[in-house]
Motif scaffolding. Structure first.
Motif, PDB file in Angstrom:
ATOM      1  N   SER A  35       0.832  -1.200   0.000  1.00 36.14           N
ATOM      2  CA  SER A  35       0.000   0.000   0.000  1.00 36.14           C
ATOM      3  C   SER A  35       0.867   1.249   0.000  1.00 36.14           C
ATOM      4  N   ARG A  36       0.398   2.270  -0.681  1.00 37.43           N
ATOM      5  CA  ARG A  36       1.149   3.500  -0.806  1.00 37.43           C
ATOM      6  C   ARG A  36       0.613   4.529   0.171  1.00 37.43           C
ATOM      7  N   PHE A  55       0.187   7.844  -0.342  1.00 40.13           N
ATOM      8  CA  PHE A  55      -0.754   8.760  -0.956  1.00 40.13           C
ATOM      9  C   PHE A  55      -0.694   8.593  -2.466  1.00 40.13           C
ATOM     10  N   SER A  56      -1.684   9.149  -3.141  1.00 38.28           N
ATOM     11  CA  SER A  56      -1.760   9.056  -4.591  1.00 38.28           C
ATOM     12  C   SER A  56      -0.995  10.207  -5.216  1.00 38.28           C
ATOM     13  N   HIS A  63      -1.094  10.943  -8.304  1.00 38.10           N
ATOM     14  CA  HIS A  63      -2.018  11.553  -9.257  1.00 38.10           C
ATOM     15  C   HIS A  63      -2.845  12.645  -8.589  1.00 38.10           C
ATOM     16  N   LEU A  64      -3.342  12.375  -7.391  1.00 39.88           N
ATOM     17  CA  LEU A  64      -4.108  13.374  -6.661  1.00 39.88           C
ATOM     18  C   LEU A  64      -3.209  14.511  -6.175  1.00 39.88           C
ATOM     19  N   GLY A 124      -4.809  15.764  -9.969  1.00 46.26           N
ATOM     20  CA  GLY A 124      -5.800  14.799 -10.434  1.00 46.26           C
ATOM     21  C   GLY A 124      -6.485  15.143 -11.739  1.00 46.26           C
ATOM     22  N   LYS A 158      -0.444   8.939 -18.252  1.00 49.64           N
ATOM     23  CA  LYS A 158      -1.705   8.190 -18.311  1.00 49.64           C
ATOM     24  C   LYS A 158      -2.207   8.133 -19.752  1.00 49.64           C
ATOM     25  N   ASP A 213       5.804   7.494  -8.730  1.00 50.53           N
ATOM     26  CA  ASP A 213       4.524   6.801  -8.651  1.00 50.53           C
ATOM     27  C   ASP A 213       4.709   5.288  -8.717  1.00 50.53           C
ATOM     28  N   GLN A 260       7.414   4.259  -5.233  1.00 43.02           N
ATOM     29  CA  GLN A 260       7.264   5.196  -4.123  1.00 43.02           C
ATOM     30  C   GLN A 260       7.900   4.679  -2.831  1.00 43.02           C
TER      31      GLN A 260
END
Length: 204
Positions: A4-5, A7-8, A10-11, A15, A25, A161, A164
């Motif tokens: 699990s990361r 945070f994202s 991308h966000l 985003g 993407k 990404d 990470q």
């Protein structure tokens, strides 16, 4: 759980379309951005083309195309060029002004801490940052520096990404080492600053 990361990315990049571009993407748009920036850098840096002449020629070509399109459309009963409504809304200006105000206030706050409050930590950070910018500026011109920024923006976010967790581990180790070294340098500087002793305070 182990994969699990925190945070994202991308966000964190907003985003939106810019995040999609930087994280590849939509690889066609990212590739076009990379090829276009590389072509512009080569055109101005290696070929020696002048920026003002380039902008003028592009605008001239665009105006000629639109003029001929409009004339041919009126003669052949074809639709006019699909130009958007080219005006800046008041909302866009207000948002840009708010963003600019935040950056200006942040800069003025740092300047106040350095010049008036005499904050040694801020002074050291600003001095080191300006020295790094000056050193990098002596190695590259502004256009090459901007092109390197484009390359980093298209590579660093997507690498972070995908990797990470190991990158965070390495950054934490580097941060701990840098913090220890910074404390040593800070203590060394403070030790050279003469401070009044307790006896002198009592005499006063």
């Amino acid at each position: 759980m182990g994969n699990s990361r925190q945070f994202s990315v991308h966000l964190a990049l907003g985003g939106g379309a810019v995040a999609d571009l930087l994280l590849w993407k939509k690889w066609t748009q990212s590739a076009a951005f990379l090829v276009g920036s590389t072509a512009l850098w080569f055109l101005f840096e290696r070929a020696g083309y002048n920026l003002l002449s380039f902008v003028s020629n592009v605008l001239l070509l665009l105006v000629v195309i639109l003029f001929l399109w409009a004339k041919s459309a009126s003669l052949l009963n074809r639709p006019l060029p699909p130009l958007p409504n080219l005006e800046v809304s008041e909302e866009t200006v207000v948002k840009a002004a708010d963003e600019m105000r935040v950056w200006v206030n942040c800069t003025l706050s740092i300047a106040r801490d350095v010049a008036i409050a005499g904050n040694l930590i801020f002074f050291s950070q600003v001095a080191i940052g300006l020295w790094i910018i000056s050193y990098v500026g002596s190695l590259f011109n502004f256009l090459t520096f901007l092109y390197i920024g484009f390359l980093l923006s298209l590579s660093v976010p997507v690498l972070y990404d995908n990797y990470q967790r190991p990158i965070d581990e390495k950054l934490n180790v580097a941060y701990d080492i840098a913090r220890i070294q910074y404390r040593k340098i800070d203590d060394m500087i403070l030790s050279k600053i003469p401070l009044p002793s307790n006896k002198e305070k009592k005499i006063q």
